[in-house]
Design an enzyme around this catalytic site. Structure first.
Site, short mmCIF file in Angstrom:
data_model
loop_
_atom_site.label_atom_id
_atom_site.label_comp_id
_atom_site.label_asym_id
_atom_site.label_seq_id
_atom_site.Cartn_x
_atom_site.Cartn_y
_atom_site.Cartn_z
N CYS A 136 -30.61 92.19 -113.29
CA CYS A 136 -30.02 92.99 -112.94
C CYS A 136 -29.25 93.63 -114.18
O CYS A 136 -28.37 92.77 -114.81
CB CYS A 136 -28.77 92.16 -111.95
SG CYS A 136 -27.43 93.44 -111.60
N CYS A 139 -25.37 94.18 -113.75
CA CYS A 139 -24.46 92.59 -113.81
C CYS A 139 -24.43 92.31 -115.50
O CYS A 139 -23.62 91.75 -115.87
CB CYS A 139 -25.22 91.75 -113.04
SG CYS A 139 -25.72 92.07 -111.51
N ASP A 140 -25.58 92.47 -116.19
CA ASP A 140 -25.80 91.40 -117.45
C ASP A 140 -26.01 92.57 -118.55
O ASP A 140 -25.89 91.82 -119.84
CB ASP A 140 -27.11 90.57 -117.34
CG ASP A 140 -26.82 89.56 -116.02
OD1 ASP A 140 -25.81 89.02 -115.72
OD2 ASP A 140 -27.94 89.13 -115.62
#
Ligand code: NAP
Length: 301
Positions: A136, A139-140
């Site tokens: 992701c 997300c990261d």
């Protein structure tokens, strides 16, 4: 009292204990609905795969495991019953969910079973997950500002992630196993116009590094081996919603996600779907939580 000790009647049953299911549990418990949550063996869902989370509002930097654990304890504190059993069979017509040892009869059901990322299936993938391998970019990606990263895949997700990462990382290598992209043409055009993105055709054959991912070996097409030094590899090769227990019982979209309206209602009365398992435009912890809150709020004591 139930005549069958393994048969539990519940007003609201929530299947799945990721952020969507747990938030639904918090809202439902606070409303006095005494929800029962089937959490499987390990609650938290895919959130627990994120080693660092910085875009969930109000909590600063945390990790997915800690955040999910807090949600779980909130749900418990408010009176939700968390059951560490896995749903094995769901009958929407009979309003029952069976686990290995019990049968639950529900009046209302919230499906929060999430989705699973497809994995590359090569050596080291598990070991480096959270240590350079991510599923992701939203997300990261922020953890790789100014670094060299790669993305694998050729669909909309991979190209979207590569474009997103090109605003953050020093360089992005987009690795795809063939020279035509499955992604929509507009994304392909954008990728081609972005000088920070290098396109590489080939198959990842090995992952290198000790504690963290440091390199990716690619068998390039038509022939040759290239060793890429990278700080992160974002795997975006598709995935699938966890809908096998309800397939054929309610409406799914063409990708297999449960179709809901804005109130999280499915096409079956008293059955809601929340989080990554539904046809949502954004699969994030914050949107999963919002779904859970909306669904639980539709269920009136
Ligand atoms: P996808 O469309 O299924 O694409 C998966 C990609 O990964 C394909 O290019 C596939 O290669 C490649 N792949 C699959 N298995 C692989 C493996 N083992 N090793 C290497 N490569 C592999 O998945 P997606 O991109 O996640 O998209 C899923 C759905 O969500 C699609 O309907 C998409 O349109 C939608 N979506 C939309 C947006 C948007 O902005 N509108 C954004 C993201 C996703 P091949 O092409 O060779 O099969």
């Amino acid at each position: 009292m139930n005549s069958n000790p393994n048969r539990t009647e519940c007003r609201l049953l929530i299947v799945g204990a990721g952020p969507a299911g747990l938030t639904a549990a918090i809202y439902a418990a606070r409303a006095g609905l005494k929800p029962v949550v089937l959490a499987g063996a390990a609650p938290g869902g895919q959130a627990t795969e994120s080693p660092e989370i910085e875009n969930y509002p109000g909590v600063g930097r945390t990790d997915g495991y800690t955040l999910a654990a807090r949600m779980l304890s909130s749900a418990t504190e408010f009176g939700a019953e968390i059951v560490y059993e896995t749903a094995l069979k769901i009958s929407l017509a009979e309003k029952t969910v069976k686990t290995e040892s019990s049968e639950y009869v529900f009046r209302e059901l919230i499906l929060a079973t999430g989705a699973a990322h497809r994995h590359l299936g090569i050596d080291g993938e598990d070991k480096f997950t959270g240590r350079g391998i991510s599923y992701c970019a939203t997300c990261d990606g922020g953890f790789y500002r100014g670094k060299n990263v790669a993305v694998v895949g050729g669909g909309d997700s991979a190209l979207t992630e590569a474009l997103y990462l090109s605003n953050i990382a020093e360089s992005v290598t987009l690795i795809h196993r063939r020279d035509a992209y499955r992604a929509s043409p507009v994304l392909v055009d954008r990728i081609k116009a972005q000088p920070k993105i290098r396109r590489l055709t080939g198959v990842i054959t090995a992952l290198g590094g000790n504690e963290k991912l440091q390199s990716v070996e690619v068998a390039t097409i038509p022939s040759g081996i290239e060793n890429l030094a990278v700080d992160a590899l974002f795997v975006a090769i598709g995935g699938a919603p966890n809908t096998e227990l309800v397939r054929g019982q309610l409406q799914l979209d063409e990708d297999g996600y449960i179709v809901t309206d804005a109130l999280m209602r499915t096409d079956r009365d008293s059955v809601y779907a929340v989080g990554d398992v539904r046809n949502t435009p954004l699969r994030q912890i914050v949107t999963a939580c919002a779904d859970g809150a909306v669904a639980a709020s539709q269920i009136v004591v």
